[in-house]
Write a protein that holds these residues in place. Structure first.
Motif, PDB file in Angstrom:
ATOM      1  N   UNK A 161       0.913  -1.280  -0.093  1.00 42.79           N
ATOM      2  CA  UNK A 161      -0.022  -0.157  -0.003  1.00 42.79           C
ATOM      3  C   UNK A 161       0.955   1.173   0.011  1.00 42.79           C
ATOM      4  N   UNK A 162       0.437   2.260  -0.824  1.00 46.84           N
ATOM      5  CA  UNK A 162       1.025   3.627  -0.740  1.00 46.84           C
ATOM      6  C   UNK A 162       0.840   4.280   0.605  1.00 46.84           C
ATOM      7  N   UNK A 163       1.695   5.042   1.160  1.00 43.03           N
ATOM      8  CA  UNK A 163       1.462   5.870   2.114  1.00 43.03           C
ATOM      9  C   UNK A 163       2.025   7.514   1.544  1.00 43.03           C
ATOM     10  N   UNK A 164       1.939   8.342   2.407  1.00 42.17           N
ATOM     11  CA  UNK A 164       2.283   9.673   2.166  1.00 42.17           C
ATOM     12  C   UNK A 164       3.704  10.017   3.255  1.00 42.17           C
ATOM     13  N   UNK A 219      -3.559  18.662  -2.240  1.00 47.18           N
ATOM     14  CA  UNK A 219      -3.799  19.811  -3.270  1.00 47.18           C
ATOM     15  C   UNK A 219      -2.833  21.091  -2.686  1.00 47.18           C
ATOM     16  N   UNK A 220      -2.193  21.550  -3.553  1.00 47.37           N
ATOM     17  CA  UNK A 220      -1.265  22.821  -3.205  1.00 47.37           C
ATOM     18  C   UNK A 220      -0.006  22.501  -3.061  1.00 47.37           C
ATOM     19  N   UNK A 221       0.324  21.205  -2.638  1.00 46.39           N
ATOM     20  CA  UNK A 221       1.814  20.717  -2.210  1.00 46.39           C
ATOM     21  C   UNK A 221       2.300  20.222  -3.416  1.00 46.39           C
ATOM     22  N   UNK A 222       3.759  20.329  -3.224  1.00 48.76           N
ATOM     23  CA  UNK A 222       4.539  19.861  -4.437  1.00 48.76           C
ATOM     24  C   UNK A 222       4.753  18.220  -4.276  1.00 48.76           C
ATOM     25  N   UNK A 223       4.610  17.505  -5.503  1.00 51.97           N
ATOM     26  CA  UNK A 223       4.862  16.014  -5.635  1.00 51.97           C
ATOM     27  C   UNK A 223       6.224  15.948  -5.657  1.00 51.97           C
ATOM     28  N   UNK A 224       6.983  15.170  -5.052  1.00 54.62           N
ATOM     29  CA  UNK A 224       8.445  14.815  -5.127  1.00 54.62           C
ATOM     30  C   UNK A 224       8.750  13.729  -5.275  1.00 54.62           C
ATOM     31  N   UNK A 225       9.713  13.035  -6.061  1.00 56.46           N
ATOM     32  CA  UNK A 225       9.849  11.714  -5.951  1.00 56.46           C
ATOM     33  C   UNK A 225      11.453  11.642  -6.253  1.00 56.46           C
ATOM     34  N   UNK A 226      12.026  10.476  -6.079  1.00 53.63           N
ATOM     35  CA  UNK A 226      13.306  10.007  -6.335  1.00 53.63           C
ATOM     36  C   UNK A 226      13.188   9.036  -7.734  1.00 53.63           C
ATOM     37  N   UNK A 227      14.282   9.403  -8.595  1.00 58.66           N
ATOM     38  CA  UNK A 227      14.101   8.622 -10.032  1.00 58.66           C
ATOM     39  C   UNK A 227      14.441   7.233  -9.508  1.00 58.66           C
ATOM     40  N   UNK A 228      13.478   6.189  -9.940  1.00 63.36           N
ATOM     41  CA  UNK A 228      13.683   4.833  -9.562  1.00 63.36           C
ATOM     42  C   UNK A 228      13.225   4.372  -8.406  1.00 63.36           C
ATOM     43  N   UNK A 229      12.203   5.168  -7.793  1.00 63.96           N
ATOM     44  CA  UNK A 229      11.256   5.168  -6.858  1.00 63.96           C
ATOM     45  C   UNK A 229      10.226   4.118  -6.839  1.00 63.96           C
ATOM     46  N   UNK A 230       9.471   4.251  -5.712  1.00 60.11           N
ATOM     47  CA  UNK A 230       8.161   3.480  -6.198  1.00 60.11           C
ATOM     48  C   UNK A 230       7.156   3.441  -6.912  1.00 60.11           C
ATOM     49  N   UNK A 283      13.667   6.415  -1.304  1.00 58.60           N
ATOM     50  CA  UNK A 283      12.349   7.109  -1.984  1.00 58.60           C
ATOM     51  C   UNK A 283      11.814   7.969  -0.981  1.00 58.60           C
ATOM     52  N   UNK A 284      11.926   7.507   0.358  1.00 56.02           N
ATOM     53  CA  UNK A 284      11.044   8.009   1.712  1.00 56.02           C
ATOM     54  C   UNK A 284      11.755   9.252   1.980  1.00 56.02           C
ATOM     55  N   UNK A 285      13.028   9.339   1.775  1.00 56.08           N
ATOM     56  CA  UNK A 285      13.879  10.799   1.714  1.00 56.08           C
ATOM     57  C   UNK A 285      13.639  11.984   0.891  1.00 56.08           C
ATOM     58  N   UNK A 286      12.836  11.757  -0.311  1.00 54.61           N
ATOM     59  CA  UNK A 286      12.524  12.845  -1.098  1.00 54.61           C
ATOM     60  C   UNK A 286      12.084  14.143  -0.644  1.00 54.61           C
ATOM     61  N   UNK A 287      11.217  13.946   0.183  1.00 56.56           N
ATOM     62  CA  UNK A 287      10.693  15.464   0.592  1.00 56.56           C
ATOM     63  C   UNK A 287      11.787  16.119   1.427  1.00 56.56           C
ATOM     64  N   UNK A 288      12.501  15.554   2.219  1.00 55.18           N
ATOM     65  CA  UNK A 288      13.781  16.011   2.814  1.00 55.18           C
ATOM     66  C   UNK A 288      14.685  16.674   1.990  1.00 55.18           C
ATOM     67  N   UNK A 300       7.395  19.337   0.151  1.00 51.28           N
ATOM     68  CA  UNK A 300       6.397  18.819  -0.642  1.00 51.28           C
ATOM     69  C   UNK A 300       6.228  17.339  -0.023  1.00 51.28           C
ATOM     70  N   UNK A 301       5.701  16.452  -0.720  1.00 55.36           N
ATOM     71  CA  UNK A 301       5.034  15.129  -0.430  1.00 55.36           C
ATOM     72  C   UNK A 301       5.412  14.185  -1.493  1.00 55.36           C
ATOM     73  N   UNK A 302       5.894  13.071  -0.991  1.00 50.48           N
ATOM     74  CA  UNK A 302       6.104  11.826  -1.874  1.00 50.48           C
ATOM     75  C   UNK A 302       5.239  10.778  -1.389  1.00 50.48           C
ATOM     76  N   UNK A 303       4.602   9.827  -2.817  1.00 45.59           N
ATOM     77  CA  UNK A 303       3.985   8.592  -2.366  1.00 45.59           C
ATOM     78  C   UNK A 303       4.965   7.678  -2.317  1.00 45.59           C
ATOM     79  N   UNK A 304       5.193   6.792  -1.107  1.00 43.89           N
ATOM     80  CA  UNK A 304       6.159   5.631  -0.800  1.00 43.89           C
ATOM     81  C   UNK A 304       5.315   4.529  -0.435  1.00 43.89           C
ATOM     82  N   UNK A 305       5.893   3.522  -0.138  1.00 42.14           N
ATOM     83  CA  UNK A 305       5.286   2.250   0.300  1.00 42.14           C
ATOM     84  C   UNK A 305       5.971   1.792   1.751  1.00 42.14           C
TER      85      UNK A 305
END
Length: 306
Positions: free
Chosen positions: A174-177, A198-209, A238-243, A248-253
């Motif tokens: 399952x995805x978490x935030x 909504x209004x927050x930036x979506x961030x992610x690491x290349x090669x993430x979940x 990938x969980x470190x992407x917001x830092x 912003x926020x990341x969708x992680x597992x």
């Protein structure tokens, strides 16, 4: 069986050493360079390639400009990696079978998974006495080490991560935030709906979940268009992407809680959105200890609950 029948069958059995030589010629594009790399004379290597063509009854190379593989040569090259890897793998399988203990199952996985997720996906399916060795690798390293027969399994989230290998979807997460811990107070600690982001930036690491297009599609389905920032830092979890992105926020597992030394907080996602996990292995490995694990993980496809 008559000798003629035996002889007929043998003509179609590929010599692994000659196959290794063939791969070297294709990859280096020159008999001279390949001969040097293999420690052979050019004449001996040329004779070996002619012999391989005679055995198969096809032309493997166009020789007008160096050594360019024909269509048949390209097809043999495609098959060669899995054949050579299976042969290398057979050595370790035989040695494992000869050990009194269960041996070691070597698993490579992409940064889209965590070591805990890999352990949970496989450990209950391991025969008694079999140890698990896990290595987090880039997709390129996974391909290289599987081709070299150095891994029993590869795990990742992309269904076509390793073409040419046997594969099976074995579970879902399952995805978490994930958000910076300093921003977590702005969200409900009991759980977050996608619309709350909504209004927050979506961030992610290349090669993430999750692929960026999938993440954007999820946000659009929730009624908003996110701005996107990619964190290009190889090997970063990938969980470190917001830092790493400064917000912003990341969708992680990852499981809810504190991560990355307390710098990131993971919150439950109220919607049930899942990410699959795929296992990959050499088709020739479906025997012995490795085969027993393959049979155990096949068809499980369980949803890992929080």
């Amino acid at each position: 069986m008559a000798d003629s029948e035996l002889g007929s069958g043998r003509t179609h059995v590929l010599d692994l050493r000659r196959l290794q030589q063939f791969v070297a010629v294709v990859e280096l594009g020159s008999l001279t360079d390949a001969a040097v790399a293999l420690g052979l004379t050019q004449q001996a290597l040329s004779a070996a390639m002619r012999g391989l063509e005679t055995q198969l009854g096809v032309t493997l190379f166009f020789r007008s400009r160096g050594m360019q593989p024909s269509a048949a040569g390209l097809r043999l090259y495609e098959c060669s990696h899995s054949l050579l890897a299976s042969a290398t793998k057979a050595v370790s399988d035989v040695q494992m079978a000869a050990q009194e203990a269960g041996g070691v199952l070597t698993v490579g996985y992409t940064p889209a998974l965590t070591s805990v997720q890999v352990y949970e996906a496989l450990t209950e399916h391991l025969p008694d006495g079999l140890s698990l060795k896990m290595d987090c690798l880039s997709p390129e390293s996974l391909r290289r080490r599987m081709a070299a027969g150095e891994l029993d399994f590869a795990l990742g989230r992309a269904p076509r991560l390793l073409d040419g290998l046997a594969s099976e979807q074995i579970c879902f997460h399952r995805f978490s935030v994930a958000v910076r811990s300093e921003d977590a107070h702005e969200l409900d600690p009991e759980g977050v709906a996608l619309g709350d982001l909504a209004g927050r930036r979506l961030v992610y690491c290349s090669g993430g979940s999750i692929d960026s297009s999938d993440a954007v599609a999820m946000c659009r389905a929730a009624g908003f268009e996110p701005t996107v920032k990619v964190v290009n830092c190889g090997g970063l979890t990938p969980v470190a992407a917001p830092y790493a992105a400064g917000g912003g926020f990341a969708l992680v597992t990852d499981y809810p809680g504190l991560h990355f030394g307390g710098r990131v907080t993971v919150l439950n996602l109220l919607e049930t959105v899942v990410s699959p996990v795929y296992a990959f292995w050499l088709p020739a490995s479906e025997n012995g200890v490795v085969g027993s694990v393959i049979q155990a993980v096949r068809g499980t496809k369980t949803l890992v609950s929080r």
